[in-house]
Write an enzyme that holds these catalytic residues in place. Structure first.
Site, PDB file in Angstrom:
ATOM      1  N   ASP A 100      -7.320   3.341  -2.889  1.00 30.23           N
ATOM      2  CA  ASP A 100      -7.993   3.482  -1.594  1.00 30.23           C
ATOM      3  C   ASP A 100      -8.171   4.966  -1.288  1.00 30.23           C
ATOM      4  O   ASP A 100      -7.198   5.711  -1.190  1.00 30.23           O
ATOM      5  CB  ASP A 100      -7.152   2.814  -0.489  1.00 30.23           C
ATOM      6  N   LYS A 146      -2.958   5.230  -2.600  1.00 31.56           N
ATOM      7  CA  LYS A 146      -3.915   6.067  -1.880  1.00 31.56           C
ATOM      8  C   LYS A 146      -4.310   7.225  -2.790  1.00 31.56           C
ATOM      9  O   LYS A 146      -3.450   7.785  -3.488  1.00 31.56           O
ATOM     10  CB  LYS A 146      -3.256   6.610  -0.612  1.00 31.56           C
ATOM     11  N   LYS A 158      -1.382  -1.094  -4.216  1.00 32.98           N
ATOM     12  CA  LYS A 158      -2.522  -0.223  -3.896  1.00 32.98           C
ATOM     13  C   LYS A 158      -1.980   1.182  -3.741  1.00 32.98           C
ATOM     14  O   LYS A 158      -0.935   1.371  -3.129  1.00 32.98           O
ATOM     15  CB  LYS A 158      -3.164  -0.720  -2.599  1.00 32.98           C
ATOM     16  N   LYS A 160     -10.260  -6.167   8.626  1.00 35.01           N
ATOM     17  CA  LYS A 160      -9.244  -5.806   9.622  1.00 35.01           C
ATOM     18  C   LYS A 160      -9.808  -6.220  10.968  1.00 35.01           C
ATOM     19  O   LYS A 160     -10.880  -5.741  11.362  1.00 35.01           O
ATOM     20  CB  LYS A 160      -8.998  -4.292   9.630  1.00 35.01           C
ATOM     21  N   ASP A 186     -13.955  -0.751   3.543  1.00 39.67           N
ATOM     22  CA  ASP A 186     -13.030  -0.885   4.674  1.00 39.67           C
ATOM     23  C   ASP A 186     -13.706  -0.231   5.881  1.00 39.67           C
ATOM     24  O   ASP A 186     -14.409  -0.910   6.659  1.00 39.67           O
ATOM     25  CB  ASP A 186     -11.688  -0.213   4.307  1.00 39.67           C
ATOM     26  N   GLU A 245     -11.372   1.127  -3.122  1.00 43.84           N
ATOM     27  CA  GLU A 245     -11.610   0.940  -1.690  1.00 43.84           C
ATOM     28  C   GLU A 245     -12.155   2.205  -1.025  1.00 43.84           C
ATOM     29  O   GLU A 245     -11.595   3.286  -1.186  1.00 43.84           O
ATOM     30  CB  GLU A 245     -10.292   0.516  -1.035  1.00 43.84           C
ATOM     31  N   SER A 262       0.864  -1.179   0.000  1.00 45.03           N
ATOM     32  CA  SER A 262       0.000   0.000   0.000  1.00 45.03           C
ATOM     33  C   SER A 262       0.904   1.233   0.000  1.00 45.03           C
ATOM     34  O   SER A 262       1.655   1.447   0.948  1.00 45.03           O
ATOM     35  CB  SER A 262      -0.895  -0.023   1.242  1.00 45.03           C
ATOM     36  N   GLY A 264      -4.432  -3.713   6.374  1.00 43.51           N
ATOM     37  CA  GLY A 264      -3.329  -3.495   7.308  1.00 43.51           C
ATOM     38  C   GLY A 264      -3.420  -2.125   7.942  1.00 43.51           C
ATOM     39  O   GLY A 264      -4.111  -1.232   7.433  1.00 43.51           O
TER      40      GLY A 264
HETATM   41  O1  OSB Z   1      -7.111   2.296   4.788  1.00 39.06           O
HETATM   42  O2  OSB Z   1      -6.117   0.494   4.468  1.00 39.06           O
HETATM   43  C1  OSB Z   1      -6.132   1.583   5.014  1.00 39.06           C
HETATM   44  C2  OSB Z   1      -2.898   2.257   6.908  1.00 39.06           C
HETATM   45  C3  OSB Z   1      -3.384   2.930   8.011  1.00 39.06           C
HETATM   46  C4  OSB Z   1      -4.724   3.182   8.101  1.00 39.06           C
HETATM   47  C5  OSB Z   1      -5.583   2.766   7.087  1.00 39.06           C
HETATM   48  C6  OSB Z   1      -5.110   2.071   5.986  1.00 39.06           C
HETATM   49  C7  OSB Z   1      -3.730   1.847   5.876  1.00 39.06           C
HETATM   50  C8  OSB Z   1      -3.092   1.205   4.743  1.00 39.06           C
HETATM   51  C9  OSB Z   1      -1.737   0.579   4.979  1.00 39.06           C
HETATM   52  O3  OSB Z   1      -3.532   1.220   3.625  1.00 39.06           O
HETATM   53  C10 OSB Z   1      -1.762  -0.900   4.903  1.00 39.06           C
HETATM   54  C11 OSB Z   1      -0.494  -1.500   5.440  1.00 39.06           C
HETATM   55  O4  OSB Z   1       0.438  -1.681   4.676  1.00 39.06           O
HETATM   56  O5  OSB Z   1      -0.438  -1.802   6.654  1.00 39.06           O
HETATM   57 MG    MG Z   2      -8.400   1.189   3.517  1.00 36.57          MG
END
Ligand code: OSB
Ligand code: MG
Length: 370
Positions: free
Chosen positions: A188, A163, A161, A262, A238, A213, A135, A290
């Site tokens: 995301d 952001k 992924k 999660k 999510d 996402e 990510s 994550g």
């Molecule tokens: O939205 O998935 C998310 C990290 C912190 C809070 C929210 C998210 C994330 C990530 C990182 O996308 C995922 C990772 O590599 O741990």
């Molecule tokens: Mg997310």
């Protein structure tokens, strides 16, 4: 399991590179590490609340308050049988899922250690290694994002992924897609848009993405239904899925075609497993999200992702993607096939680097049974 003592470590660890999402930029990552002593065994859990209430309303501060004043008094000196027993005890505490989940993780670690079984065995996991991706946070520009993606792909990540946020969406996603036409790519938004933005988001539908996402607000399951109806790309929820029931609502409403699981957000590994089961019964694929976990939460995520319906790659990257030094002695590495191997040791299957835990602790609180 008789709960003899509980220790809370408020931890702050430097990230190898800043992580920027639509809700903010993190240079360090904070969390709460929970250590439970029970009948001569030690269990560890990670509460994935962060310093700021950006991902959801919880923070390390609220988590410590809820743990100290409400959750710990319900278990200290008590005989807590298992995760279900724990969930019954905390039923009267509304919300605060991240706080609850941290304790449940430590209980699972203890259960596994007592029965000499790994979490994967306790959960009924079906694979020895889990498919993972990376990510990537918002970068300075679309071109630096492409460079960052290239770097991770060179390291062996086969799913990326990125952001997105208003103003940093179509151009960023298109740039990565142009450079890597066959990459398994997803985006995301972390709740950065509203239904009025359909027009802005629509070009994403032409980029052959695995999924989009959480484009809309946490409480907008119905609006996600309206959005999904306009998109051929699967919408993945999510932040909106806060309980196994929410997963059912989203499925019944056709609000998404994929769910990110999660354990923290759902209130515990047991709730993550229940959500997995509901999705499986409805033929809805899931993957493991994550929260930039330390080795403790990472081990937990990997074990969870060994369940059969985790059919999409998880946000579970190798330890070196996050931390130069971790608080577990074990570091997770990427296999050649973009997978990470599931820990086999009892419980979480990790050991703690006490010195590192101490070094990164801002504060430590101990609670002993009377
Ligand atoms: O939205 O998935 C998310 C990290 C912190 C809070 C929210 C998210 C994330 C990530 C990182 O996308 C995922 C990772 O590599 O741990
Ligand atoms: Mg997310």
């Amino acid at each position: 399991m008789k709960i003899d003592s509980v220790t809370l470590n408020h931890v702050r660890m430097p990230l190898v590179s800043p992580f920027e999402t639509s809700f903010g930029r993190e240079v360090d990552r904070e969390c709460v590490i929970i250590t439970i002593q029970s009948e001569g065994l030690t269990g560890y859990g990670e509460c994935v609340a962060t310093r700021d209430p950006g991902y959801n309303y919880e923070t390390t501060g609220t988590a410590i308050h809820i743990l100290k004043d409400f959750i710990i008094p319900l278990i200290l000196g008590q005989d807590v049988k298992d995760a279900d027993d724990f969930q019954q005890r905390v039923l009267g505490i509304r919300g605060h899922s991240l706080a609850k989940a941290g304790v449940e993780m430590a209980l699972w670690d203890l259960l596994g250690k007592r029965e000499n079984k790994s979490l994967k065995e306790l959960f009924g996991g079906v694979r020895e290694k889990v498919e993972v991706g990376v990510s990537i946070g918002i970068q300075e520009s679309a071109s630096s994002l492409v460079r960052s993606a290239a770097d991770y792909i060179a390291q062996g990540y086969k799913r990326v992924k990125i952001k997105i946020k208003p103003g940093r969406d179509i151009e960023d996603a298109s740039a990565v897609r142009k450079e890597f036409p066959d990459l398994r790519l997803q985006v995301d938004a972390n709740s950065a848009y509203t239904l009025d933005d359909i027009k802005i988001l629509k070009p994403l539908d032409k980029l052959n993405l695995l999924l989009i996402e959480q484009p809309l607000f946490e409480d907008d399951i119905w609006d996600h239904h309206k959005l999904q109806a306009e998109f051929s790309t699967p919408i993945c929820l999510d932040e909106s899925i806060l309980s196994p029931r929410h997963a059912r609502y989203a499925i019944e409403m056709k609000a998404c075609r994929v769910i990110n699981i999660k354990a923290g957000r759902l209130g515990g590994l047991s709730q993550g497993i229940m959500t997995h089961d509901i999705c499986r019964e409805n033929n809805l694929p899931v993957w493991c999200g994550g929260m930039l976990e330390t080795g403790i939460g990472r081990a937990s995520n990997i074990a969870l992702a060994s369940l059969p319906n985790f059919v999409l790659p998880g946000d579970i990257s190798a330890s070196d993607r996050y931390y130069a030094q971790d608080i577990t002695n074990e570091r997770f590495t990427l296999n050649d096939d973009s997978t990470i191997s599931v820990p086999q040791g009892a419980g979480l299957g990790v050991t703690i680097n006490e010195e590192a835990l101490k070094k990164y602790s801002l504060a430590s609180l101990q609670f002993h049974k009377k």
